[in-house]
Design a protein around this motif. Structure first.
Motif, PDB file in Angstrom:
ATOM      1  N   PRO A 145       0.808  -1.237   0.000  1.00  0.00           N
ATOM      2  CA  PRO A 145       0.000   0.000   0.000  1.00  0.00           C
ATOM      3  C   PRO A 145       0.835   1.279   0.000  1.00  0.00           C
ATOM      4  CG  PRO A 145      -0.923  -1.599   1.532  1.00  0.00           C
ATOM      5  CD  PRO A 145       0.390  -2.166   1.080  1.00  0.00           C
ATOM      6  N   GLU A 146       2.073   1.195   0.479  1.00  0.00           N
ATOM      7  CA  GLU A 146       2.949   2.377   0.472  1.00  0.00           C
ATOM      8  C   GLU A 146       3.608   2.601  -0.888  1.00  0.00           C
ATOM      9  OE1 GLU A 146       3.124   0.058   3.054  1.00  0.00           O
ATOM     10  OE2 GLU A 146       1.810   1.391   4.219  1.00  0.00           O
ATOM     11  N   GLY A 147       3.332   1.711  -1.846  1.00  0.00           N
ATOM     12  CA  GLY A 147       3.892   1.860  -3.182  1.00  0.00           C
ATOM     13  C   GLY A 147       5.296   1.313  -3.330  1.00  0.00           C
ATOM     14  N   LEU A 148       5.700   0.385  -2.430  1.00  0.00           N
ATOM     15  CA  LEU A 148       7.047  -0.195  -2.487  1.00  0.00           C
ATOM     16  C   LEU A 148       6.984  -1.653  -2.925  1.00  0.00           C
ATOM     17  CD1 LEU A 148       8.591   1.223   0.821  1.00  0.00           C
ATOM     18  CD2 LEU A 148       8.867   2.111  -1.491  1.00  0.00           C
ATOM     19  N   ARG A 149       7.971  -2.059  -3.694  1.00  0.00           N
ATOM     20  CA  ARG A 149       8.071  -3.444  -4.140  1.00  0.00           C
ATOM     21  C   ARG A 149       8.758  -4.285  -3.067  1.00  0.00           C
ATOM     22  NH1 ARG A 149      10.459  -1.753  -9.978  1.00  0.00           N
ATOM     23  NH2 ARG A 149      10.787  -4.006 -10.310  1.00  0.00           N
ATOM     24  N   LEU A 150       8.895  -5.585  -3.325  1.00  0.00           N
ATOM     25  CA  LEU A 150       9.450  -6.502  -2.330  1.00  0.00           C
ATOM     26  C   LEU A 150      10.882  -6.143  -1.947  1.00  0.00           C
ATOM     27  CD1 LEU A 150       8.116  -9.882  -3.798  1.00  0.00           C
ATOM     28  CD2 LEU A 150       7.221  -8.599  -1.845  1.00  0.00           C
TER      29      LEU A 150
END
Length: 250
Positions: free
Chosen positions: A6-11
């Motif tokens: 949800p914060e727009g970060l990938r793994l």
């Protein structure tokens, strides 16, 4: 599996339009005419160029242009899998062909008739656990970028630098420069190679189908990645030139 939180970060902590870290070194093979090591994230590739030189097999000689040959391989220690990797297998042959065809688009072969240029590319470290489960997208792009840098180091005349990058579509989100986990998810992805100054596409490979509007967005994202890599390669070449001038007292 959630590839973008949800914060727009990938793994791996990157934003959807953020590339993996790039690193490069010129002159890694002393006896080659040109060589380079190129890293994209956890993928590390070495490339060596020999030529232009006399054609070894006269039956392959081309009268009006240079013969370009390419050999791709993976080091036995490049993955966690310690089984010996067969040389000349179908996958290696396919990647060798892709690299050769992409390089032929940028090399001014017409300036070097009756000669041959050999490009050797080896994966030193692959993003993945075994030879069967490595990130083919990242490997292919890293090989092309390493070969470009090695060709420039060898002084081979080129129309432009050719660079490559991939992009995919996961969780309804376009993602630039897929890593191993993202590539393994099996979603649609596109690998692009371009001549950035000429704005010409030299390589386009796609796995799985995409709606045309989504495809255009994903491809454009990959093209932007290629342009960013081209800028990085130019910086590496410029820095190398400055170091050579310093050593020679110019």
């Amino acid at each position: 599996m959630e590839f973008v939180n949800p914060e727009g970060l990938r793994l791996d902590g990157r934003r959807p339009m953020e590339m993996r870290q790039l690193r490069a070194q010129i002159g890694a093979v002393a006896k080659a005419d040109g060589s380079a090591v190129f890293e994209m994230g956890n993928t590390k590739v070495i490339a060596a160029v020999y030529g232009p030189r006399e054609v070894q097999n006269r039956s392959q000689q081309i009268n009006d242009q240079a013969l370009v040959r390419c050999e791709y391989s993976m080091a036995n220690f490049s993955t966690g899998d310690r089984r010996r990797k067969p040389k000349g297998d179908r996958r290696s042959t396919e990647i060798s062909l892709v690299i050769r065809q992409t390089m032929e688009e940028c090399i001014l072969t017409n300036l070097m008739p009756h000669s041959q240029i050999d490009i050797y590319v080896q994966v030193l470290q692959a993003d993945g656990d075994s030879v069967h489960f490595i990130s083919t997208l990242g490997t292919r792009s890293a090989c092309i970028n390493a070969a470009t840098l090695a060709l420039a180091d060898a002084g081979i005349p080129m129309r432009d630098l050719v660079t490559s990058c991939s992009a995919g579509f996961l969780n309804s989100t376009p993602l630039l420069d897929l890593n191993y986990v993202e590539d393994s998810a099996g979603g649609p992805d596109v690998t692009v190679g371009i001549l950035p100054k000429l704005d010409k596409v030299t390589l386009l490979q796609m796995d799985a189908k995409l709606p045309i509007d989504t495809f255009e967005n994903v491809m454009q994202l990959a093209v932007e990645g290629c342009k960013a890599i081209a800028n990085y390669i130019r910086e590496v070449l410029l820095e190398n030139t400055k170091q050579l001038e310093y050593r020679r007292g110019l």
